[in-house]
Design a protein around this motif. Sequence first.
Motif, PDB file in Angstrom:
ATOM      1  N   THR B 269      -9.583  -3.156  -1.594  1.00 23.71           N
ATOM      2  CA  THR B 269      -8.346  -4.435  -1.815  1.00 23.71           C
ATOM      3  C   THR B 269      -6.653  -3.750  -1.736  1.00 23.71           C
ATOM      4  O   THR B 269      -6.432  -2.675  -0.547  1.00 23.71           O
ATOM      5  CB  THR B 269      -7.690  -4.539  -3.354  1.00 23.71           C
ATOM      6  N   HIS B 270      -6.122  -5.037  -1.541  1.00 19.29           N
ATOM      7  CA  HIS B 270      -5.287  -4.760  -0.734  1.00 19.29           C
ATOM      8  C   HIS B 270      -3.670  -3.845  -1.363  1.00 19.29           C
ATOM      9  O   HIS B 270      -3.207  -3.132  -0.620  1.00 19.29           O
ATOM     10  CB  HIS B 270      -4.418  -6.275  -0.886  1.00 19.29           C
ATOM     11  N   ALA B 271      -4.221  -3.741  -3.109  1.00 16.15           N
ATOM     12  CA  ALA B 271      -3.796  -2.762  -3.275  1.00 16.15           C
ATOM     13  C   ALA B 271      -3.847  -1.026  -2.942  1.00 16.15           C
ATOM     14  O   ALA B 271      -3.351  -1.240  -3.152  1.00 16.15           O
ATOM     15  CB  ALA B 271      -3.495  -3.301  -5.014  1.00 16.15           C
ATOM     16  N   ALA B 272      -5.156  -1.161  -2.620  1.00 15.88           N
ATOM     17  CA  ALA B 272      -5.760  -0.073  -3.071  1.00 15.88           C
ATOM     18  C   ALA B 272      -5.191   0.580  -1.511  1.00 15.88           C
ATOM     19  O   ALA B 272      -5.276   1.563  -0.836  1.00 15.88           O
ATOM     20  CB  ALA B 272      -6.980   0.097  -2.791  1.00 15.88           C
ATOM     21  N   LEU B 273      -5.083  -0.533  -0.763  1.00 18.27           N
ATOM     22  CA  LEU B 273      -4.814   0.155   0.738  1.00 18.27           C
ATOM     23  C   LEU B 273      -3.504   0.504   0.913  1.00 18.27           C
ATOM     24  O   LEU B 273      -3.357   1.429   0.953  1.00 18.27           O
ATOM     25  CB  LEU B 273      -5.016  -1.035   1.599  1.00 18.27           C
ATOM     26  N   ARG B 274      -3.064  -0.035  -0.216  1.00 21.45           N
ATOM     27  CA  ARG B 274      -1.146  -0.197   0.007  1.00 21.45           C
ATOM     28  C   ARG B 274      -0.645   1.444  -1.080  1.00 21.45           C
ATOM     29  O   ARG B 274      -0.347   2.063  -0.704  1.00 21.45           O
ATOM     30  CB  ARG B 274      -0.729  -0.906  -0.933  1.00 21.45           C
ATOM     31  N   TYR B 275      -2.296   1.877  -1.970  1.00 22.71           N
ATOM     32  CA  TYR B 275      -1.966   3.124  -2.904  1.00 22.71           C
ATOM     33  C   TYR B 275      -2.120   3.964  -1.262  1.00 22.71           C
ATOM     34  O   TYR B 275      -1.833   5.159  -1.429  1.00 22.71           O
ATOM     35  CB  TYR B 275      -2.779   3.410  -3.406  1.00 22.71           C
ATOM     36  N   GLN B 276      -3.188   4.119  -0.345  1.00 19.58           N
ATOM     37  CA  GLN B 276      -4.116   4.869   0.674  1.00 19.58           C
ATOM     38  C   GLN B 276      -2.401   4.985   1.319  1.00 19.58           C
ATOM     39  O   GLN B 276      -1.741   6.261   2.044  1.00 19.58           O
ATOM     40  CB  GLN B 276      -5.186   3.873   1.037  1.00 19.58           C
ATOM     41  N   ARG B 277      -1.891   3.622   1.650  1.00 21.26           N
ATOM     42  CA  ARG B 277      -0.861   4.218   2.620  1.00 21.26           C
ATOM     43  C   ARG B 277       0.499   4.208   2.472  1.00 21.26           C
ATOM     44  O   ARG B 277       0.915   5.263   2.877  1.00 21.26           O
ATOM     45  CB  ARG B 277      -0.533   1.954   2.922  1.00 21.26           C
ATOM     46  N   ASP B 278       0.767   4.432   1.011  1.00 21.81           N
ATOM     47  CA  ASP B 278       1.801   4.891   0.666  1.00 21.81           C
ATOM     48  C   ASP B 278       1.764   5.872  -0.677  1.00 21.81           C
ATOM     49  O   ASP B 278       3.146   6.909  -0.743  1.00 21.81           O
ATOM     50  CB  ASP B 278       2.897   3.148  -0.321  1.00 21.81           C
ATOM     51  N   HIS B 279       0.829   6.539  -0.510  1.00 26.57           N
ATOM     52  CA  HIS B 279       0.280   7.753  -1.231  1.00 26.57           C
ATOM     53  C   HIS B 279      -0.922   8.667  -1.001  1.00 26.57           C
ATOM     54  O   HIS B 279      -0.013   9.468  -0.786  1.00 26.57           O
ATOM     55  CB  HIS B 279      -0.035   7.310  -2.940  1.00 26.57           C
ATOM     56  N   ARG B 280      -1.247   8.091  -1.103  1.00 27.33           N
ATOM     57  CA  ARG B 280      -2.499   8.675  -0.910  1.00 27.33           C
ATOM     58  C   ARG B 280      -1.779  10.073   0.347  1.00 27.33           C
ATOM     59  O   ARG B 280      -3.099  10.580   1.012  1.00 27.33           O
ATOM     60  CB  ARG B 280      -4.337   8.455  -1.069  1.00 27.33           C
ATOM     61  N   LEU B 281      -2.574   8.103   2.054  1.00 21.45           N
ATOM     62  CA  LEU B 281      -2.806   9.285   3.065  1.00 21.45           C
ATOM     63  C   LEU B 281      -1.135  10.189   3.159  1.00 21.45           C
ATOM     64  O   LEU B 281      -1.747  11.183   3.779  1.00 21.45           O
ATOM     65  CB  LEU B 281      -2.911   7.572   4.288  1.00 21.45           C
TER      66      LEU B 281
END
Lengths: 689, 689
Positions: B269-281
């Motif tokens: 989801t968009h929220a999960a991608l934001r987590y990837q983009r701003d935190h996990r990656l």
Amino acid sequence: MKTTLTRRIIILAVFLLTGCLGRVSDLCADEGMWLFNNLPKDALKKKYGFVPTEKWSEHVMKSCVRFNVGGSASFVSSNGLVMTNHHVASDTLYKLSTKENNYAADGFLAKNLEAELKAPDLELNQLVNIEDVTKRVNDAVKAGMSSSDAAAARRAVIATIEKEAGEKSGLRSDVVTLYGGGKYHLYQYKVYTDVRLVWAPEAAAAFFGGDADNFEYPRFCLDVTMFRVYEDGQPAKTPHFFKWSKNGADEEELTFVAGNPGRTSRILTHAALRYQRDHRLPFVLDFIRRREVLLQQFGLESDEAKRRAQDNLFGIQNARKAYLGKIQGLQDPSNMWAKLKSEKEMIAKVKADPDLANLADAWETISSVQKKRIQSMKRGISLRTKLFTIAQQIVQLAAENEKPNAERLPAYRDSARASLEQQLFSPAPIYPDLEQAILGDLIGRMCEMRGAGDPLCRKILKRLSPNDRAAAMVSGTKLMDVDFRKELVKQGKSGISMTNDPMIHLAVLVDEEVRKEMAAADELSEMEQQAYAKIAKAIFATQGTSTYPDATFTLRLAFGPVKGYMENGKNIPAMTDLAGAFEHEKSHGAKGDYKLPATYHAAKEALDLKTPANFVNTTDIIGGNSGSPVINKELEVVGLIFDGNIQSLTGDYFYSEKQARSVSVHSNFIRDAMKYIYGAERIVNELGR
Amino acid sequence: MKTTLTRRIIILAVFLLTGCLGRVSDLCADEGMWLFNNLPKDALKKKYGFVPTEKWSEHVMKSCVRFNVGGSASFVSSNGLVMTNHHVASDTLYKLSTKENNYAADGFLAKNLEAELKAPDLELNQLVNIEDVTKRVNDAVKAGMSSSDAAAARRAVIATIEKEAGEKSGLRSDVVTLYGGGKYHLYQYKVYTDVRLVWAPEAAAAFFGGDADNFEYPRFCLDVTMFRVYEDGQPAKTPHFFKWSKNGADEEELTFVAGNPGRTSRILTHAALRYQRDHRLPFVLDFIRRREVLLQQFGLESDEAKRRAQDNLFGIQNARKAYLGKIQGLQDPSNMWAKLKSEKEMIAKVKADPDLANLADAWETISSVQKKRIQSMKRGISLRTKLFTIAQQIVQLAAENEKPNAERLPAYRDSARASLEQQLFSPAPIYPDLEQAILGDLIGRMCEMRGAGDPLCRKILKRLSPNDRAAAMVSGTKLMDVDFRKELVKQGKSGISMTNDPMIHLAVLVDEEVRKEMAAADELSEMEQQAYAKIAKAIFATQGTSTYPDATFTLRLAFGPVKGYMENGKNIPAMTDLAGAFEHEKSHGAKGDYKLPATYHAAKEALDLKTPANFVNTTDIIGGNSGSPVINKELEVVGLIFDGNIQSLTGDYFYSEKQARSVSVHSNFIRDAMKYIYGAERIVNELGR
């Protein structure tokens, strides 16, 4: 500072018992980066039977010069000849280099005065006067002021002192904050801006062993470069200079290092060190590694790309090793435990003394500031490429110019104007491809730190990816053109509001938030400064004023003998020699950074292979000291500082003379290399050797 | 997945309008990593007029093998000959190499069967059966169960299914979670553990252009290695294999890629991608760069140190480029905007339909899980060196062995025991110096993440610095000795409680917290799985079941033509040739990674320089697909996947066929290189060409 001061107390206690007889040299630490107006005369007399006279110390002070790009140096002739490190010079060497003439890699020798090459934007400062202005600064801060009001008042009085002193003397005048805010001194400098390159060896000679050997010992580096300062187009007359020693540094000889250590953090409290260890240093190291990988990647494209990235890469790799040393020192539980213990003792002492009890809240204040620092750490706006920095300076200068001098940001005060313009209008090359790679990465990093959905990030991106946006800005800006910069500065605010230059737009876009962040940081600094001033008072009250403040990139004196050390049960001798350099090359397969330049091999027969190459001593130095002369009691150059060993890297927080050593090029090596390897007789003659 | 599915809806809408006539190839995306039990027959028929029969698809499935170390491969003869990439083989090549025989760098050719070299711990899996077990898995999870109870119930039923199926068939039996929890399939594999090295070219041939060229195109790499599987000491009989094409891949030809894409995140989801983009990656990239710099530093010491670090370094540099591609894709506002738009449309559709309305809370659930992930991200315990991993497996195995199979951690179930022991008792070399450097850094990193004052960190450090502690543990452990490992496993819990091995102690020390972290992560995953199962239901309900799930490192089929693309207004042709390889070498000064091996130059006369070298097609692949065969409709090998171009790197989240391309070695290049460069006629004859 408290750990180290406590250590000194223990030492003094032992003095009383032993009468400083016999084993004194084992007991007295050669610690300290001493102020020239507060030299450790007693300690020197007790330990080494030497008392520096006023004349001696004035001569040392005036024979030194500071490289504003971040390094130390000294005059070594009466005709303005300046000696520093190759790695201090490298910023200038890269700026003077082109694809065709790579002086940074291949070296340079001016056959005569006419051939000496003018540096595009170097500024050298010679310290000529120090004055204590603590009372005037502190009087400007009234009791009950809020932190931000106090910070503003302090900034204003400092600006006024600097402006008055500068106008009166014509000298660069800087107020320096010492003891974390315990004292304020006015430093006045004669400024040299016409600086010319005289001689530099190959990078392979200066940085022999490369990143792998950096901060290691034994070493064999010829990390030296000679410049000359000019006035009115002629070599400057420099009556204060260091003569060249005939024999150079000797084992066990007492030596002095005069230079500008950049920054130490020995006064930091345990809470402040925890912030460094667990937050700040990991954050900085992530940035450093990120830039290192980026620059390496950039350099893979071609030899020219590699050349363009090399200067920045060298600095980054150097910083990475230094910061790793720092964090590893803090992650060693024994260091932190010692700090905590001495801090607890100090607090107990302060609380027990009714005259000092009002100082006791300082530690808690500092602890609370650290918590705020953690929160704001990732909010900072760091887009520092060359082009963006220029844009930002132009934008900020226009705004600051409209304020009274005392209210301006420090970099835009009248006293700093000449230095600012020297940088801002520098014709030094800027490489758009490198700028674009770095800016794209910095915008991407900012999006990571704040989240790419952050309103400011979105405004910066303008619906493009970070790299595409960077490409558009770098290709669209006219700031490569020095005349365009000058025109914008001349037009001031109206020019900025009219231009469609995308880099200027970027600087305008972030300016409000940059200023907000700066103000918030200032407020925290002011809170810390007031707290550290209290801690300094506690130190003066309990330990006397014969101490040194943390490093501030101002001139200091360190002392100590030439001396080896033990490592893993092995004796590491103080000196290496030229034979060792050739052996070191051979044992590493003469590959990569372990390949000596061809000039060495060509001169091998002519050289005396027993000539000392590098040596170590126990002097207390840190980054910024690079290029400092090592001198003897007779005021002669016996060496040239260029590094510290790996054990010295915790020196930011803790001094130790067990294994920590400063690393220098031996003066004989410099002389013989100029003579036999580089054919620089003109310079050797000027040194009088 | 939703962006891409939405794109498909748009495409289908256009179908209805145009009847898929004329410009079909411009309109239909070659998107999809298709399940072998749900191939896109309609799409293939419509776009390419080709319908795969059951026999065709079974032949493809059984001709493929998976490398458990993380790669794909295929049988290319009936005698067990296996083709994969050099970079998939490299783990084994390094394990077989020594200081004296560096097969990883210099290549290898077995003159005959006897000379084929047994890999120390390779496991190859051939998929032979797929079965839908969704109902049985879901039935085990009862309504109203807490997330942790549901996770336990799901784990237990999966373990039971795997155990039953494994015991019944003798095959490796894995239950695979598809559509983020929407479906569960049982995959059954024939396992090969006697795998021998047949032929590998030099690293300079396989990785020509190095890190700089990685993920770039045009390319000229011979990234191939041949193995052979054995049974009972004899070459295995493999009736299912791909024949070698006479002419290889041709421009515009429809091709298929069968392999094991590792992981995509298109359903996020968009929220999960934001987590990837701003935190996990960013977090992962910081780790990657840190390891890259560490390994480079390690390698500076000597050629042998460089060799030891090389395999890990290659993987890290590859990952760095891949992750940079991912984050840059997510930082491109247009991608995220498209995702958000399609997500909003889907949610509106779900809410508007009374039958689906109960699915609508899924997006909010996923968003809340991301917030928890941010909090726990830095708490994970990552000490993964080879020796620590062995210690941890021994410690956990002893504890898990005492539980019923269905309650064990997945890695310690009966169905995984053979694979576990293959790894645990591998005689592959372990280098103490490298182990120590990595462990010291990982302990230091853990201290940074948690703060060095964290109780667990303090217990690990035992008053030493991270590096000193790592040195003590690596020099003190006996786990280098395979027999010692076997003995400890045999003794189980009592052996572990008795031993004074420091690495075992470390694993015991962290075990409780590791398990706590795993349980917390499982709970979050279960919450996500239930939510994604709802989203999958919404997709099936609104778009039908003719979709593909995100990659799961299981066998998938992708399709698409050989086809170039436009970049910066320039046409990039689909094919390169051998002449181009020599030109590429020359234009980069034949230095470093741009130096072709001497064998190429020796064979230059014999080679037809017009032979195709590499090519691109539009197939939808991702990491894990490395080593996948590229085949034609006639089930012949026409190429070998080894990379994707830089534009394909956002494929983790978004498929595009505008510029994203898979990169393959052409089959003619492989054949001719073996014949004319490497003298491997024996193998060429076995291929029948």
